[in-house]
Design an enzyme around this catalytic site. Structure first.
Site, PDB file in Angstrom:
ATOM      1  CG  HIS A 268      20.713 -19.456 -35.924  1.00 52.08           C
ATOM      2  ND1 HIS A 268      20.424 -18.228 -35.389  1.00 52.08           N
ATOM      3  CD2 HIS A 268      21.797 -19.265 -36.702  1.00 52.08           C
ATOM      4  CE1 HIS A 268      21.297 -17.339 -35.814  1.00 52.08           C
ATOM      5  NE2 HIS A 268      22.137 -17.937 -36.616  1.00 52.08           N
TER       6      HIS A 268
ATOM      7  CB  CYS B 151      36.625 -30.657 -49.880  1.00 51.20           C
ATOM      8  SG  CYS B 151      36.307 -29.203 -50.902  1.00 51.20           S
TER       9      CYS B 151
END
Length: 744
Positions: A354, A667
């Site tokens: 996070h 990608c």
């Protein structure tokens, strides 16, 4: 013997200075091996220096030095292997240093101390009698040297930093790109999670204290969640909402209270519960689950802070600083004044933590995985953080600082030059149009990034919203997120990849424990095994797109044709259910597969009969072709997207897709690298998807080259025998076109 190894290693690791550590090492090793002499030599600037001894002349410490080409100790370091001699004097490399008074010793056993492929020094034991040390003694010394390598490396770094005899370089992993110059602020955790285990005199009073502390912690977290919610940053808001949920009675909050009810003081209860849970999570093999231990630690320290020093004023430095911490938590980053946070360096954490997500969202340069950096004595020292290269330079000279400042200024000027053409199409000098797309995961900034020149979103990672939740998001929640992404793209195409978890991206609430997760239950394999989840996601995508033409759906980690067939059947089921149940006006979106499993390279004709497009995931394709886990520091240097074998595979994929009428794009990270973009365009790729920071640079470059020249360059590249040769050849090409500055 294991206990002896442990005791010596722990004693050395606990020492505060390198000198004390080495003195303890030689004394305890001498006693453990029941020998007459133990010495250690540390390698400094290609010279081995006698740094500690128990048995030789003490006055020789620091004075006796030898190059690697001299003496038996030099031979050990040079060969990087142990040497065991019954009579050292008979060896041709034996060299006598009179000042150490080692004339009486004959038996000689030495082992190199190696950390991350670098020789740090040599440990030696000697005896007067001429005899061969036995296999057990040799194994003991080699094991001891291996176990001590990390501790000695950290202490040596600290000694170097404190001595400031030279600029010190730390290496780590980039979590958020950028360069920063500032003084370091080292935070070691003012409130330790490890609290004394004290019994409560009044359990009722302790429960009241605990509930008050939890309430204050809840208020602080709610404020942070609302802050990011107000900025329409739902992913980051959900991080703090997840921490809030841990305070519930059914989660850690209830565990804290139950521990108090058993008779412990509130501080002791929070500590006991937190440490117990952290140990459980830390023992798990999944990288993401290991990182969740940091959430438990963060929450425990928050509650402890409210118990021990409520109302503490948040630290705000006078000038911007580079935060150096053992493990960053989201609260620390969110609460720290943004204008005072120049950069972030951590010992622990991962690129999917996070804190790393938040650092990228805040555009703060961040580097993780820096060994023992908090113990290196960096506080208040000037440092240069080059997060893009994974480098931290401590106490740089004024000339080096000036060079970095000039570099930052030059980079900003170049970025302005690149950005000035971003609204122009990526059209080569000989008229070949290349479409540049954006890789996205967080909603933050997507609209502005699309407006800044992307032709659409070439890869939307739907797993990011899943990873930032404490449960699977509902169908309505997914519809909301996907609709926002489509709206942000402003009628431009959006390729949404179905849930791609597993490997280095496990979900916190859906643990996957495997021996080899990168070859395990991930991507479409997981989705097909859980159709109840897969159908919800497909239904949400279809409803978000409605009858529009923006959406394309991409299936990850496909290795078998029947996986495509099964996925298409579920898509048809979701489509029919929505039409029947809700009379929805829908349009079937184009379907594609990721080309990342090498086996699919040889089945593109059959793939073309089933789907509309292919998107090459160069990261995983390279990983699987080279059998290298790019997240494993022991082998990550072998991960090379410019390996000729990888380039030949990419070239073959482009050629085969074209021959079968199959639209193809790239990608992976290679598409956003200037060298990579040139080679991919030379191979025939006309759709490249990349991070926002690469768009302007790649666009600028492609507008200054000709495809026919790139094709000639590719012919030479494919004949090279190594990635190094490939890069040098492309570098020469760019230099000949006066474009080498684009390589930074």
């Amino acid at each position: 013997m294991l206990n002896t190894l442990r005791d010596i290693t722990q004693a050395v690791a606990a020492a505060h200075t390198l000198e004390l550590a080495l003195e303890l090492l030689v004394a305890q090793t001498k006693a453990a091996m029941d020998t007459q002499c133990c010495s250690i030599y540390i390698l400094e600037q290609q010279e081995l220096i006698l740094s500690a001894t128990d048995g030789l002349e003490k006055s020789a410490v620091g004075r006796v030095k030898m190059p690697l080409s001299e003496g038996l100790v030099g031979l050990v370091a040079e060969r990087e292997e142990a040497i065991n001699l019954a009579d050292a004097r008979k060896h041709p490399r034996f060299k006598l240093f009179p000042e150490v008074a080692e004339e009486e010793y004959r038996a000689f056993l030495a082992a190199p101390i190696i950390y991350q492929k670098q020789v740090l020094g040599v440990i030696v034991v000697q005896q007067a009698s001429a005899r061969q040390f036995n296999e057990g003694e040799e194994a003991f010394l080699m094991t001891l040297a291996a176990q001590l390598a990390m501790a000695i490396s950290g202490l040596k770094r600290r000694a170097d930093v404190q001595g400031l005899e030279q600029q010190i370089l730390f290496n780590g992993t980039c979590a958020s790109t950028g360069i920063a110059i500032a003084h370091a602020l080292v935070l070691g955790g003012e409130i330790p999670l490890e609290q004394p285990e004290l019994r409560a005199a009044d359990t009722v009073a302790e429960l009241l204290r605990l509930r008050t502390a939890i309430g204050r912690s809840r208020d602080a977290l709610s404020a942070l969640a609302q802050k990011f919610d107000g900025e329409q940053d739902e992913e980051l808001s959900s991080i703090f909402s997840a921490l809030l949920s841990l305070l519930d009675e059914a989660s850690l909050g209830g565990e804290y209270a139950r521990e108090v009810s058993l008779g412990w003081r509130a501080e002791s209860a929070v500590s006991r519960v937190s440490l117990r849970c952290i140990a459980q999570f830390s023992a798990m093999e999944d990288a993401y689950l290991k990182e969740r231990a940091s959430d438990i630690r963060e929450l425990g320290q928050r509650v402890l802070r409210q118990l021990i020093e409520p109302g503490r004023v948040t630290l705000e430095p006078d000038k911007p600083v580079i935060l150096v911490v053992r493990e960053a938590d989201t609260g620390l980053l969110a609460e720290f004044p943004r204008q005072k946070l120049a950069g972030l360096v951590t010992e622990l954490g991962g690129v999917n933590s996070h804190a790393a997500i938040l650092a990228r969202a805040l555009d703060v340069p961040a580097m993780i995985g820096v060994d023992q950096v908090t113990q290196a004595g960096l506080d208040q020292k000037l440092v240069v953080l080059n997060a893009s290269r994974g480098q931290l330079l401590v106490s740089p000279t004024p000339s080096v600082v000036d060079e970095y400042r000039n570099l930052i200024s030059a980079q900003r000027a170049l970025q302005r030059r690149y950005a000035s053409e971003l609204n122009e199409p990526a059209l080569t000098l000989d008229g070949h149009r290349v479409h540049l797309f954006l890789n996205a995961g967080l909603l933050s900034g997507v609209a502005s990034e699309i407006a800044d020149g992307a032709d659409g979103i070439g890869l939307y990672r739907t797993e990011i919203p899943f990873m930032l939740q404490q449960r699977f998001p509902s169908e309505s929640e997914q519809i909301k997120v996907y609709r926002q992404v489509l709206q942000a793209a402003a009628n431009k195409p959006v390729v949404m990849r179905t849930l791609d978890v597993g490997g280095d991206k496990p979900l916190p609430y859906f643990p996957i424990k495997e021996e080899n997760p990168f070859l395990g239950w991930r991507g479409v394999r997981l989705s097909l095994d859980h159709p109840e989840l897969f159908l919800v996601q497909l239904r949400a995508m279809l409803q978000a797109a409605a009858d529009g033409e923006q959406l394309k759906i991409l299936l990850p980690m496909v290795s078998h044709l029947d996986e495509i067939d099964q996925a298409l059947a579920y898509l048809e089921q979701a489509f029919n259910e929505l039409r029947t149940d809700f009379n929805a006006q829908l349009k079937r979106p184009p379907i594609g597969v990721m080309l990342e499993v090498p086996a699919l390279l040889y089945q593109l004709q059959e793939v073309a009969a089933r789907v509309d497009f292919v998107s090459v995931g160069s990261n995983d394709l390279t990983q699987y072709l080279l059998a290298v886990d790019r997240n494993n520091p022991r082998v990550s240097s072998l991960f090379d997207s410019y390996h000729p074998g990888v380039l030949r595979a990419l070239h073959a994929a482009a050629r085969d897709c074209q021959s079968h009428g199959l639209a193809v794009s790239v990608c992976g990270e290679l598409a956003g690298e200037p060298m990579g973009a040139l080679l991919l365009v030379a191979m025939g790729y006309r759709e490249l998807s990349m991070s926002q920071g690469s768009l302007a640079k790649v666009n600028y470059l492609l507008r200054r080259v000709e495809c026919h020249e790139l094709e000639q360059l590719l012919e030479l590249v494919l004949q090279m025998s190594s990635g190094y040769e490939v890069r040098e050849l492309v570098r020469e090409y760019l230099s000949s076109r006066e474009l080498s500055s684009i390589l930074d």
